[in-house]
Enzyme design. Structure first.
Site: not given
Length: 485
Positions: A252, A382
């Site tokens: 997270a 990403c």
């Protein structure tokens, strides 16, 4: 169209050569023969070079997410317009609300600006600090590696990035490879920076003429805005959290997606956020508190150990968790980060690029077991490598017959890349954000005045960081299989 960095008086792109040796063996994380068979050698090499070029430049838009839990988008947009007028000395910069992501505001980035006069006094900053400056940040003191001998507070300073990490801390001059970032005003003297006293932490150089003109968000509308890349906001909308659900954000930190989940749920339900690094967990808690979101519970815990099969009863909401405990799970997996922009200091090695796949699979396996039947699992990275993206999807569908790939809404990125054995229909259900699909931009105030809103939105969707999203539904219980053994 300007495509190269100004270095030592000439516009020259700082090549990211660390991956050049990787290309003959593995390109974007899988055997070269696969990409050659799909694209052909010349096209593969062209895409490779174009990608490296784009990764060294910032996206064309700064993206901010409005904390709709505290204020409306229009209220925040109005406040932000006033702030930009102050920062840009009355220059009118448009702020666009994304039509498919209603809580997202887009601000065009002006640049690269090539007519900035270099100053006699110089400061050298580290590569990470330099990347932040290109996206609108001021220079903080810890990021300053070197400064001219007689630099004092109030001096106009030219700021450079040491992209190869060769400048020695405290040096008075540096003749190595450096990339010009713009000019600023020093807030402190060289003596104060390198005095050896307890480390200073405030702004060291306030950027006044950056090569890329982008707003600074240091203490701007805290609690109402969250600086976030466009695809990172898309992924939470794809997850589509609902009020009252129990949701797990398995990796997270720093909490951007966690807080977005809670906001989309109207802070009703339970959002569990895990990260194994203590200071990152504190960052999640700090962000949740700043945005006044109370449904988030953050724990310092290794996500690969979040499943506990031999528990008789629950641990009062703390990890590890019982199987099939969550309605939705976001796995924004640790990855090579080969989509982050700007990145002028490529340090990737083949070993590093290929090391993430096993960890991602461990985390994915845990996520599948923690997900309820009928629940949604969203996997994202990403990075742009096939090994960490489409190959992982192909592996997941083979390893877990209980999973079905799902269409995504909103669908803003392109479809998945060939080479992992997925069907054309499956590739259409993925989202791949590839920054190299559009030419590098040279944006000035005049071009903004003439630009149509729909064209700017289209560009913002394309010219962002590299990112990947896959969405799965768990169609049947994995517990049934375990009981049959």
């Amino acid at each position: 169209m300007l495509r190269r960095w100004e270095r030592e008086g000439a516009w020259e792109f700082p090549r990211l050569d660390a991956l050049s040796s990787v290309l003959p063996q593995r390109w974007w994380g899988f055997p070269c023969w696969k990409i050659l068979s799909v694209l052909g050698k010349q096209e593969a090499e062209r895409k490779y070079e174009t990608l490296l070029n784009h990764l060294s430049h910032p996206p064309s838009f700064t993206t901010v997410r409005v904390n709709t839990h505290l204020a409306s988008v229009q209220q925040v947009k109005s406040l932000l317009l006033d702030e930009l007028q102050k920062q840009f000395n009355g220059i009118s910069i448009p702020i666009l609300q994304h039509p498919d992501l209603q809580d997202i505001l887009l601000i065009p980035v002006i640049g690269p600006r090539k007519n900035i006069q270099k100053q006699q006094h110089e400061a050298i900053v580290g590569a990470q600090c330099g990347n932040a400056v290109l996206r609108g940040a001021h220079v903080y003191i810890p990021g300053i590696v070197s400064a001219s001998k007689f630099m004092k507070a109030g001096d106009v300073i030219s700021v450079y990035s040491d992209i190869n990490g060769r400048c020695k801390k405290g040096a008075k001059e540096f003749d190595g490879t450096k990339v010009f970032l713009g000019n600023g005003i020093s807030e402190v003297s060289r003596k104060e920076i390198f005095s050896g006293l307890p480390e200073l932490k405030g702004i060291g150089i306030r950027m006044t003429e950056p090569v890329y003109l982008s707003p600074s968000f240091d203490n701007v509308l805290p609690g109402y805005l969250f600086l976030q890349n466009l695809p990172s906001a898309v992924v939470t909308h794809v997850l589509n959290p609902q009020p009252g659900e129990k949701i797990l954000d398995l990796c997270a930190a720093p909490g951007g997606k966690t807080t977005h989940i809670a906001a989309l749920m109207h802070d009703q339900g339970e959002v569990i956020a895990l990260d194994k690094i203590p200071n990152k967990v504190e960052k999640i808690k700090k962000n949740a508190s700043l945005l006044k979101l109370h449904s988030i519970r953050a724990f310092c815990f290794d996500g690969t150990k979040a499943l506990k099969l031999d528990m008789v009863e629950d641990t009062k909401g703390k990890p590890p968790f019982l199987p099939e405990s969550f309605d939705r799970i976001l796995l924004d997996a640790p990855c090579s980060g080969m989509g982050q922009r700007p990145n002028m200091a490529c340090g990737w090695t083949l070993k590093e690029v290929t090391s993430y796949q096993p960890l991602q699979r461990k985390l994915f396996t845990v996520a599948v077991q923690l997900l309820k039947p009928g629940g949604i699992l969203v996997y994202s990275t990403c990075t742009v490598t096939l090994a960490e993206n489409e190959e992982q999807v192909a592996w997941a569908l083979t390893t877990f017959p209980c999973l079905q790939l799902q269409p995504q809404d909103p669908q803003i990125g392109g479809e998945g890349m060939l080479g992992a054995g997925l069907s054309f229909e499956q590739l259409k259900q993925l989202q791949r954000f590839d920054p190299s699909v559009v030419p590098l931009q040279n944006t000035d105030i005049g071009s903004l005045r003439d630009a149509r809103t729909e064209d700017m939105i289209w560009l913002a969707n394309k010219d962002c960081i590299g990112f990947f999203i896959a969405k799965f539904m768990k169609c049947k219980s994995t517990q049934e299989k375990d009981h049959q053994k």
